[in-house]
Design a protein around this motif. Structure first.
Motif, PDB file in Angstrom:
ATOM      1  N   GLY A  19      78.215  15.690  20.769  1.00  0.00           N
ATOM      2  CA  GLY A  19      76.851  15.808  20.277  1.00  0.00           C
ATOM      3  C   GLY A  19      76.852  16.694  19.047  1.00  0.00           C
ATOM      4  N   ALA A  37      76.980  15.384  26.324  1.00  0.00           N
ATOM      5  CA  ALA A  37      78.029  15.872  25.424  1.00  0.00           C
ATOM      6  C   ALA A  37      79.069  16.719  26.150  1.00  0.00           C
ATOM      7  N   LEU A  91      79.221  20.124  22.080  1.00  0.00           N
ATOM      8  CA  LEU A  91      77.952  20.077  21.377  1.00  0.00           C
ATOM      9  C   LEU A  91      78.028  21.001  20.169  1.00  0.00           C
ATOM     10  N   THR A 151      79.730  21.654  29.269  1.00  0.00           N
ATOM     11  CA  THR A 151      79.615  21.343  27.853  1.00  0.00           C
ATOM     12  C   THR A 151      80.048  22.553  27.049  1.00  0.00           C
TER      13      THR A 151
END
Length: 276
Positions: free
Chosen positions: A5, A62, A65, A92
């Protein structure tokens, strides 16, 4: 398969995603979030990736990120994605490229145990020749740092440092391209004053820096000559280069660079301090 992401579709965000895709990643594993729909449409048409105007949507699936936003926007983004991260089933890794925003300040607003990594990149990553320093927080394990380093290596050189050293990294590489641009600009203007046409002066000055950088890089990678040795080899006793370097030394070029980089480091530290 790693899902990535990216919040922020500006130059740094695009440089990052283009490097990842050029290395063979499936564009459908990359989601970019940006408040400007026109920019998202542009990136989607160009790369075929997923887009959203909501940062939390980029965070939901994600594995990594990336926060490619301005420093003053980071706290807002962190709060926006924290709920999505709390509800997520997988860990994440949060990666911030914002100068001055400390890992600790981000960890406070994120779910407990969230691995946070700070990256200090520079603009040459836009052409795949960046230089980045990487530092991990208290929950960032070596495997997390390895993942981030692998991603950043797709757009240049990436080294792992301690967070306290990121201000010095900013002074060397984060702001470093501007020093080089200024030097080349000065060489071009001087060449014009000496009678060369500007297009020719620009071509020679830029080629000069490109060639010198290649020689230094080869020396570093192959255990060859250091910049100091290379400078000595091109400086014949009593020659033209010696005359030019004498003027630069007498003008205090070393001291000027030291003071400039010290000022850069101090400003970076100042930006990282909590606002009163």
């Amino acid at each position: 398969m790693t899902n990535i992401g990216i919040i922020g579709g500006g130059n740094i965000g695009e440089a990052l995603l283009s490097g990842i895709i050029a290395d063979g990643a499936d564009p459908k594993t990359i989601t970019v979030a940006d408040p400007t729909q026109a920019r998202l449409d542009e990136l989607k048409d160009k790369y075929g990736l997923l887009t959203t105007t909501e940062g939390r949507e980029a965070a939901e699936s994600a594995d990594l990120l990336f926060l490619c936003v301005k420093p003053d926007v980071v706290p807002v983004v962190i709060k926006d994605v924290a709920e999505a991260l709390e509800a997520g089933s997988a860990d994440t890794i949060i990666v911030s490229v914002a100068a001055g925003v400390t890992i600790g300040s981000m960890e406070k607003e994120l779910p407990a145990g969230t691995p946070v990594v700070r990256v200090m990149p520079n603009t040459p990553m836009l052409v795949g020749r960046g230089a980045a320093g990487i530092a991990g927080g208290q929950h960032a394990e070596q495997s997390h740092l390895d993942q981030v380093q692998e991603i950043m290596a797709k757009v240049g050189t990436a080294v792992v440092v301690k967070e306290k050293d990121l201000d010095a990294v900013t002074a060397v590489s984060g702001s470093g391209p501007a020093y080089v641009f200024l030097v080349v600009e000065s060489m071009i203007e001087s060449a014009v004053q000496l009678g060369l046409p500007r297009p020719l002066a620009e071509k020679l000055a830029i080629a000069n820096v490109d060639g010198a950088a290649t020689m230094m890089r080869q020396g570093l990678e192959e255990g060859g000559d250091t910049p100091s040795v290379l400078r000595t080899k091109v400086t014949s006793p009593g020659g033209t280069t010696a005359a030019a370097l004498r003027e630069l030394e007498e003008s205090g070029i070393r001291g000027a660079f030291f003071r400039a980089m010290e000022a850069c480091k101090d400003r970076s530290e100042e930006l990282g301090k909590p606002k009163a």
